[in-house]
Motif scaffolding. Structure first.
Motif, PDB file in Angstrom:
ATOM      1  N   TRP A   1      20.308 117.455  42.940  1.00  0.00           N
ATOM      2  CA  TRP A   1      19.060 117.944  43.517  1.00  0.00           C
ATOM      3  C   TRP A   1      17.875 117.634  42.607  1.00  0.00           C
ATOM      4  N   GLN A   2      16.705 117.510  43.236  1.00  0.00           N
ATOM      5  CA  GLN A   2      15.464 117.165  42.537  1.00  0.00           C
ATOM      6  C   GLN A   2      14.363 118.121  42.970  1.00  0.00           C
ATOM      7  N   LEU A   3      13.487 118.475  42.024  1.00  0.00           N
ATOM      8  CA  LEU A   3      12.339 119.332  42.306  1.00  0.00           C
ATOM      9  C   LEU A   3      11.059 118.565  42.050  1.00  0.00           C
ATOM     10  N   ASP A   4      10.189 118.499  43.067  1.00  0.00           N
ATOM     11  CA  ASP A   4       8.874 117.870  42.949  1.00  0.00           C
ATOM     12  C   ASP A   4       7.800 118.942  43.007  1.00  0.00           C
ATOM     13  N   ILE A   5       6.923 118.957  41.994  1.00  0.00           N
ATOM     14  CA  ILE A   5       5.817 119.922  41.947  1.00  0.00           C
ATOM     15  C   ILE A   5       4.521 119.158  42.138  1.00  0.00           C
ATOM     16  N   TYR A   6       3.771 119.513  43.193  1.00  0.00           N
ATOM     17  CA  TYR A   6       2.523 118.829  43.525  1.00  0.00           C
ATOM     18  C   TYR A   6       1.333 119.708  43.140  1.00  0.00           C
ATOM     19  N   GLY A   7       0.371 119.130  42.449  1.00  0.00           N
ATOM     20  CA  GLY A   7      -0.820 119.857  42.047  1.00  0.00           C
ATOM     21  C   GLY A   7      -1.298 119.394  40.686  1.00  0.00           C
ATOM     22  N   ASP A   8      -2.443 119.885  40.315  1.00  0.00           N
ATOM     23  CA  ASP A   8      -3.012 119.571  39.009  1.00  0.00           C
ATOM     24  C   ASP A   8      -3.616 120.843  38.440  1.00  0.00           C
ATOM     25  N   GLY A   9      -3.875 120.850  37.134  1.00  0.00           N
ATOM     26  CA  GLY A   9      -4.453 122.041  36.549  1.00  0.00           C
ATOM     27  C   GLY A   9      -4.235 122.110  35.053  1.00  0.00           C
ATOM     28  N   PRO A  10      -4.697 123.184  34.433  1.00  0.00           N
ATOM     29  CA  PRO A  10      -4.734 123.278  32.971  1.00  0.00           C
ATOM     30  C   PRO A  10      -3.374 123.351  32.295  1.00  0.00           C
ATOM     31  N   GLN A  11      -2.328 123.695  33.020  1.00  0.00           N
ATOM     32  CA  GLN A  11      -1.005 123.820  32.402  1.00  0.00           C
ATOM     33  C   GLN A  11      -0.139 122.568  32.540  1.00  0.00           C
ATOM     34  N   LYS A  12      -0.734 121.465  32.946  1.00  0.00           N
ATOM     35  CA  LYS A  12       0.063 120.268  33.193  1.00  0.00           C
ATOM     36  C   LYS A  12       0.858 119.848  31.958  1.00  0.00           C
ATOM     37  N   GLU A  13       0.207 119.739  30.807  1.00  0.00           N
ATOM     38  CA  GLU A  13       0.896 119.307  29.595  1.00  0.00           C
ATOM     39  C   GLU A  13       1.922 120.345  29.141  1.00  0.00           C
ATOM     40  N   THR A  14       1.567 121.621  29.261  1.00  0.00           N
ATOM     41  CA  THR A  14       2.499 122.692  28.882  1.00  0.00           C
ATOM     42  C   THR A  14       3.761 122.638  29.731  1.00  0.00           C
ATOM     43  N   LEU A  15       3.596 122.438  31.030  1.00  0.00           N
ATOM     44  CA  LEU A  15       4.754 122.383  31.923  1.00  0.00           C
ATOM     45  C   LEU A  15       5.603 121.139  31.655  1.00  0.00           C
ATOM     46  N   GLN A  16       4.946 120.025  31.350  1.00  0.00           N
ATOM     47  CA  GLN A  16       5.708 118.817  31.049  1.00  0.00           C
ATOM     48  C   GLN A  16       6.545 119.010  29.782  1.00  0.00           C
ATOM     49  N   ARG A  17       5.966 119.678  28.793  1.00  0.00           N
ATOM     50  CA  ARG A  17       6.732 119.959  27.568  1.00  0.00           C
ATOM     51  C   ARG A  17       7.927 120.868  27.869  1.00  0.00           C
ATOM     52  N   LEU A  18       7.735 121.833  28.787  1.00  0.00           N
ATOM     53  CA  LEU A  18       8.829 122.726  29.162  1.00  0.00           C
ATOM     54  C   LEU A  18       9.942 121.946  29.863  1.00  0.00           C
ATOM     55  N   ILE A  19       9.553 121.013  30.713  1.00  0.00           N
ATOM     56  CA  ILE A  19      10.548 120.176  31.393  1.00  0.00           C
ATOM     57  C   ILE A  19      11.393 119.418  30.376  1.00  0.00           C
ATOM     58  N   VAL A  20      10.742 118.864  29.367  1.00  0.00           N
ATOM     59  CA  VAL A  20      11.456 118.133  28.320  1.00  0.00           C
ATOM     60  C   VAL A  20      12.344 119.083  27.514  1.00  0.00           C
ATOM     61  N   ALA A  21      11.798 120.253  27.166  1.00  0.00           N
ATOM     62  CA  ALA A  21      12.557 121.214  26.365  1.00  0.00           C
ATOM     63  C   ALA A  21      13.816 121.683  27.089  1.00  0.00           C
ATOM     64  N   GLU A  22      13.737 121.787  28.417  1.00  0.00           N
ATOM     65  CA  GLU A  22      14.897 122.225  29.200  1.00  0.00           C
ATOM     66  C   GLU A  22      15.819 121.065  29.570  1.00  0.00           C
ATOM     67  N   GLY A  23      15.444 119.834  29.172  1.00  0.00           N
ATOM     68  CA  GLY A  23      16.268 118.668  29.475  1.00  0.00           C
ATOM     69  C   GLY A  23      16.283 118.304  30.947  1.00  0.00           C
ATOM     70  N   LEU A  24      15.156 118.503  31.638  1.00  0.00           N
ATOM     71  CA  LEU A  24      15.092 118.303  33.088  1.00  0.00           C
ATOM     72  C   LEU A  24      14.268 117.086  33.491  1.00  0.00           C
ATOM     73  N   GLN A  25      14.114 116.114  32.589  1.00  0.00           N
ATOM     74  CA  GLN A  25      13.266 114.950  32.877  1.00  0.00           C
ATOM     75  C   GLN A  25      13.751 114.150  34.079  1.00  0.00           C
TER      76      GLN A  25
END
Length: 379
Positions: free
Chosen positions: A225-249
């Motif tokens: 399964w895959q999750l797509d998140i659509y949108g933009d905003g101030p937490q973009k970089e923070t969320l991308q780092r979380l994705i990497v930290a959780e190994g979900l790239q």
């Protein structure tokens, strides 16, 4: 009747600006509509405004005022001058800077506050101090100020029955008018695809951090399964780092803003709303009319008025990672359930269609303006 919608600016791409253009354009079939802005500074509205709608900008510039107090004072003076010189029957504030002083402008018009956020918005968004008690005190003071201002309006329009119950404890003249759905489904979702989606501004309110952590549990059981998140905003970089930290790239993707969100709904088979709070949650309706089954936290306003056991799953308590993962996994593992709930969600189109909701606005505005007769649509 002459109706004025009043907002600081309408060049942004937010949901409030989208609803402004939608309702102004539709109500122009019955009324003379003006959209009054103050700080557009030569920028065009982001959403299309019909030629039948008059657009007036008061010509103020944010950078000309060294403080918020001076900016508000200049805005009030310019707006008051305009409204006194140009007669309107009803003036509608969208809750921006003018909401606090509009009822005090003596131009002879009825005043309406169209509030696009939950009443407890100030309590949920106050982060000026790391000390919880200070935060709560600041939030309650802001909410008290908002309620005091609201009592000066002839009508307050809110977006959900749950929110209206809170408002009516303090303000008597409160109406609920849902926001209408504005997208047109191109085709029904494909329930065989293993893709979930979420849509919203990338900020703390939308709870995408919680969703990403919950998704790690989902993908452990359903790795395809895959999750797509659509949108933009101030937490973009923070969320991308979380994705990497959780190994979900390879499983979670920040897709940015979708130019054609209806097409994106059709390419997925499950929609998730992970918000900590909402004014209403119109994206749930949009996803539903495109045939997607719905999963959402049961935050205080909105989702419980949209989601039923037949079309989706409400998750309690808000913010519970395990509960959210369980709900998503339940649908991810059962294509027949996704189809059944998605087909039921199609029925949301009848509850949130533009013509019916515009009719509710028309009825309310005619009552405020003292018109007993029916106003025919313009030719």
């Amino acid at each position: 009747m002459h109706i004025a919608f009043i907002i600081e600016s309408d060049y942004n791409s937010g949901g409030m600006e989208r609803m402004l253009s939608t309702m102004a354009n539709r109500l122009a079939a019955w009324f003379d509509i003006t959209i009054l802005t103050a700080f557009n500074e030569g920028r065009a509205p982001f959403f299309t405004i019909a030629e039948t709608v008059r657009q007036v900008d008061l010509g103020l510039a944010q950078g000309d005022y060294p403080s918020g107090r001076l900016r508000k004072k200049a805005y009030r003076e310019r707006l008051e001058t305009y409204l006194v010189a140009h007669r309107h029957d009803v003036c509608i504030s969208l809750g921006s800077l003018e909401y606090g002083f509009l009822p005090h402008i003596k131009d002879g018009s009825k005043k309406v506050l169209w509030f696009h956020f939950a009443l407890n918005y100030d309590l949920l968004t106050t982060h000026l101090s790391s000390i919880g008690l200070v935060n709560r005190c600041i939030g309650r003071l802001r909410q008290a100020k908002r309620l005091l201002c609201a009592r000066g309006y002839d009508r307050v329009v809110v977006l959900s029955e749950a929110d209206a119950r809170q408002w009516r404890r303090f303000v008597s003249r409160v109406s609920v008018i849902y926001n209408p759905v504005t997208i047109k489904p191109q085709r029904v979702a494909d329930y065989s695809v293993r893709r979930a989606m979420a849509v919203g501004r990338l900020d703390r309110q939308k709870g995408f951090d919680t969703l990403i952590v919950a998704w790690k549990r989902v993908v452990t059981r359903y790795p395809d399964w895959q999750l797509d998140i659509y949108g933009d905003g101030p937490q973009k970089e923070t969320l991308q780092r979380l994705i990497v930290a959780e190994g979900l790239q390879q499983s979670v993707f920040l897709r940015g803003r979708a130019d054609d969100v209806a097409s994106e709904y059709a390419r997925h088979s499950l929609f998730v709303l992970s918000s900590r709070f909402e004014g209403f949650g119109l994206v749930l309706v949009e996803a539903g009319i495109c045939g997607l089954p719905l999963v959402s936290f049961d935050c205080q306003q909105g989702p419980a008025e949209i989601i039923t056991p037949e079309n989706g799953i409400l998750v309690r308590p808000v913010g519970d990672v395990a509960a959210l993962a369980t709900a998503i996994s339940k649908l991810a593992g059962d294509a027949a359930m996704r189809r059944a709930m998605g087909q039921q969600a199609l029925g949301l189109a009848a509850r949130f269609n533009l013509d019916d909701i515009a009719g509710q606005w028309k009825e309310m505005l005619c009552a405020l303006g003292g018109l007993a007769r029916k106003i025919p649509a313009r030719k």
